[in-house]
Design a protein around this motif. Structure first.
Motif, PDB file in Angstrom:
ATOM      1  N   ILE A  92      32.208   3.804  53.507  1.00  0.00           N
ATOM      2  CA  ILE A  92      31.422   3.265  54.625  1.00  0.00           C
ATOM      3  C   ILE A  92      32.070   1.985  55.121  1.00  0.00           C
ATOM      4  O   ILE A  92      32.462   1.122  54.328  1.00  0.00           O
ATOM      5  CB  ILE A  92      29.975   2.970  54.179  1.00  0.00           C
ATOM      6  CG1 ILE A  92      29.312   4.238  53.632  1.00  0.00           C
ATOM      7  CG2 ILE A  92      29.151   2.419  55.343  1.00  0.00           C
ATOM      8  CD1 ILE A  92      27.952   3.997  52.989  1.00  0.00           C
TER       9      ILE A  92
ATOM     10  N   LEU B  47      25.107  -2.531  60.187  1.00  0.00           N
ATOM     11  CA  LEU B  47      24.514  -1.222  59.944  1.00  0.00           C
ATOM     12  C   LEU B  47      23.013  -1.339  59.722  1.00  0.00           C
ATOM     13  O   LEU B  47      22.515  -2.402  59.343  1.00  0.00           O
ATOM     14  CB  LEU B  47      25.150  -0.575  58.705  1.00  0.00           C
ATOM     15  CG  LEU B  47      26.662  -0.370  58.703  1.00  0.00           C
ATOM     16  CD1 LEU B  47      27.109   0.186  57.362  1.00  0.00           C
ATOM     17  CD2 LEU B  47      27.093   0.553  59.844  1.00  0.00           C
TER      18      LEU B  47
ATOM     19  N   ASP C  63      21.864   4.150  59.038  1.00  0.00           N
ATOM     20  CA  ASP C  63      23.252   4.485  58.698  1.00  0.00           C
ATOM     21  C   ASP C  63      23.412   4.771  57.211  1.00  0.00           C
ATOM     22  O   ASP C  63      24.281   5.548  56.804  1.00  0.00           O
ATOM     23  CB  ASP C  63      24.182   3.326  59.076  1.00  0.00           C
ATOM     24  CG  ASP C  63      24.157   3.017  60.557  1.00  0.00           C
ATOM     25  OD1 ASP C  63      24.722   3.808  61.326  1.00  0.00           O
ATOM     26  OD2 ASP C  63      23.554   1.993  60.947  1.00  0.00           O
TER      27      ASP C  63
ATOM     28  N   SER D 248      17.703   9.642  58.459  1.00  0.00           N
ATOM     29  CA  SER D 248      19.151   9.439  58.416  1.00  0.00           C
ATOM     30  C   SER D 248      19.800   9.764  59.754  1.00  0.00           C
ATOM     31  O   SER D 248      19.483  10.774  60.379  1.00  0.00           O
ATOM     32  CB  SER D 248      19.759  10.321  57.319  1.00  0.00           C
ATOM     33  OG  SER D 248      21.168  10.276  57.337  1.00  0.00           O
ATOM     34  N   LYS D 249      20.732   8.921  60.167  1.00  0.00           N
ATOM     35  CA  LYS D 249      21.505   9.215  61.366  1.00  0.00           C
ATOM     36  C   LYS D 249      22.425  10.413  61.109  1.00  0.00           C
ATOM     37  O   LYS D 249      22.844  10.630  59.965  1.00  0.00           O
ATOM     38  CB  LYS D 249      22.374   8.009  61.757  1.00  0.00           C
ATOM     39  CG  LYS D 249      21.628   6.857  62.391  1.00  0.00           C
ATOM     40  CD  LYS D 249      22.602   5.773  62.826  1.00  0.00           C
ATOM     41  CE  LYS D 249      21.871   4.616  63.505  1.00  0.00           C
ATOM     42  NZ  LYS D 249      22.829   3.545  63.910  1.00  0.00           N
TER      43      LYS D 249
ATOM     44  N   GLY E  79      25.211   9.999  58.817  1.00  0.00           N
ATOM     45  CA  GLY E  79      24.818   8.851  58.018  1.00  0.00           C
ATOM     46  C   GLY E  79      25.018   9.141  56.531  1.00  0.00           C
ATOM     47  O   GLY E  79      25.204  10.292  56.114  1.00  0.00           O
TER      48      GLY E  79
END
Length: 264
Positions: free
Chosen positions: A31, A37, A107, A132-133, A136
């Motif tokens: 990440i 975020l 994210d 959740s995106k 993500g």
């Protein structure tokens, strides 16, 4: 019960250091934390983990069922820089509707030492998708049920029993009898027996998670990173072949980290 569990300030700091020194560096391989975020921790407790992400400039939200723990968290964050920017939600995650509640997707979703306490783990892991995106990430950390203290026996007031490894693997009837015989409180007995129902193995988590997400990485620890701050132990990860022995690895893995990705 171990002394640091009684000291909220110390336990908050231990969670913070674990996230700062171990969780964030581990997740940084997958990440990009250089940009702000949106980060959610489910079952955040006093949210010491989120403090490490907050100080790096991220937008943090904690979900917790226990009102008292959120009250403690708010007090602790009142003394933290940007502490007034963290958001707390005291609700059951199943009752949250991101559209009606105007909650933007995240994210990164974190469940640290939580999944082993939740019944119907397949349901909760699938439920996280709504928060959740797309693309993500999710991070799970938990002690495998079969590890020496996977039954959380450290919460017992009996100092002798609390230090016996694998005692939680006894048959339920015998385990309950022993707990009652030494005078453990009814609430403690209930919690310990509930863990026999919800404790999760590495293999079971892997099966459930892979139905809903891509598994990006997993790491097994011989010495849990948090033990560095709890007991002054040197952190050690499991190496091949010990980390690859199905089922057997559960008995000597004191913590497992999983990184998942929402490809949906």
């Amino acid at each position: 019960m171990l002394e640091f569990h009684k000291d909220i300030n110390r336990y908050f700091h231990i969670q913070y250091l674990t996230a700062k020194d171990h969780i964030i560096p581990y997740l940084s391989d997958y990440i990009n934390f250089d940009k702000p975020l949106r980060i959610l921790e489910v079952g955040c407790g006093e949210a010491g983990v989120l403090k490490a992400f907050l100080e790096k400039g991220h937008s943090c939200t904690g979900i917790e069922l226990e009102v008292k723990r959120i009250e403690s968290a708010k007090q602790l964050f009142s003394e933290v820089e940007r502490g007034d920017e963290i958001t707390f939600i005291v609700r059951n995650i199943y009752d949250i509707d991101p559209i009606k509640d105007n909650i933007e997707a995240f994210d990164l979703i974190i469940l640290k030492d939580v999944i082993e306490h939740i019944p119907n783990q397949d349901k909760i892991i699938a439920e996280l998708i709504k928060l959740s995106k797309p693309n993500g990430f999710l991070f799970f950390a938990f002690p495998p049920w079969y590890m020496p203290f996977g039954g959380h026996q450290q919460i017992m007031k009996n100092k002798f029993l609390s230090k016996i490894p694998w005692i939680h693997l006894l048959p339920t009837t015998l385990y309950r009898f022993i707990l009652k015989s030494v005078g453990e409180q009814a609430t403690t007995i209930t919690e310990l027996l509930e863990l026999k129902e919800t404790g999760i193995s590495i293999e079971r988590f892997n099966r459930i998670a892979s139905k809903h997400y891509s598994i990006i990485n997993k790491k097994h620890w011989l010495i849990n990173p948090i033990y560095q701050y709890k007991f002054g132990l040197k952190v050690k990860k499991l190496i091949f072949p010990l980390n690859s022995l199905p089922f057997l690895r559960n008995f000597y893995t004191t913590a497992t980290y999983f990184v998942l990705k929402n490809d949906k």
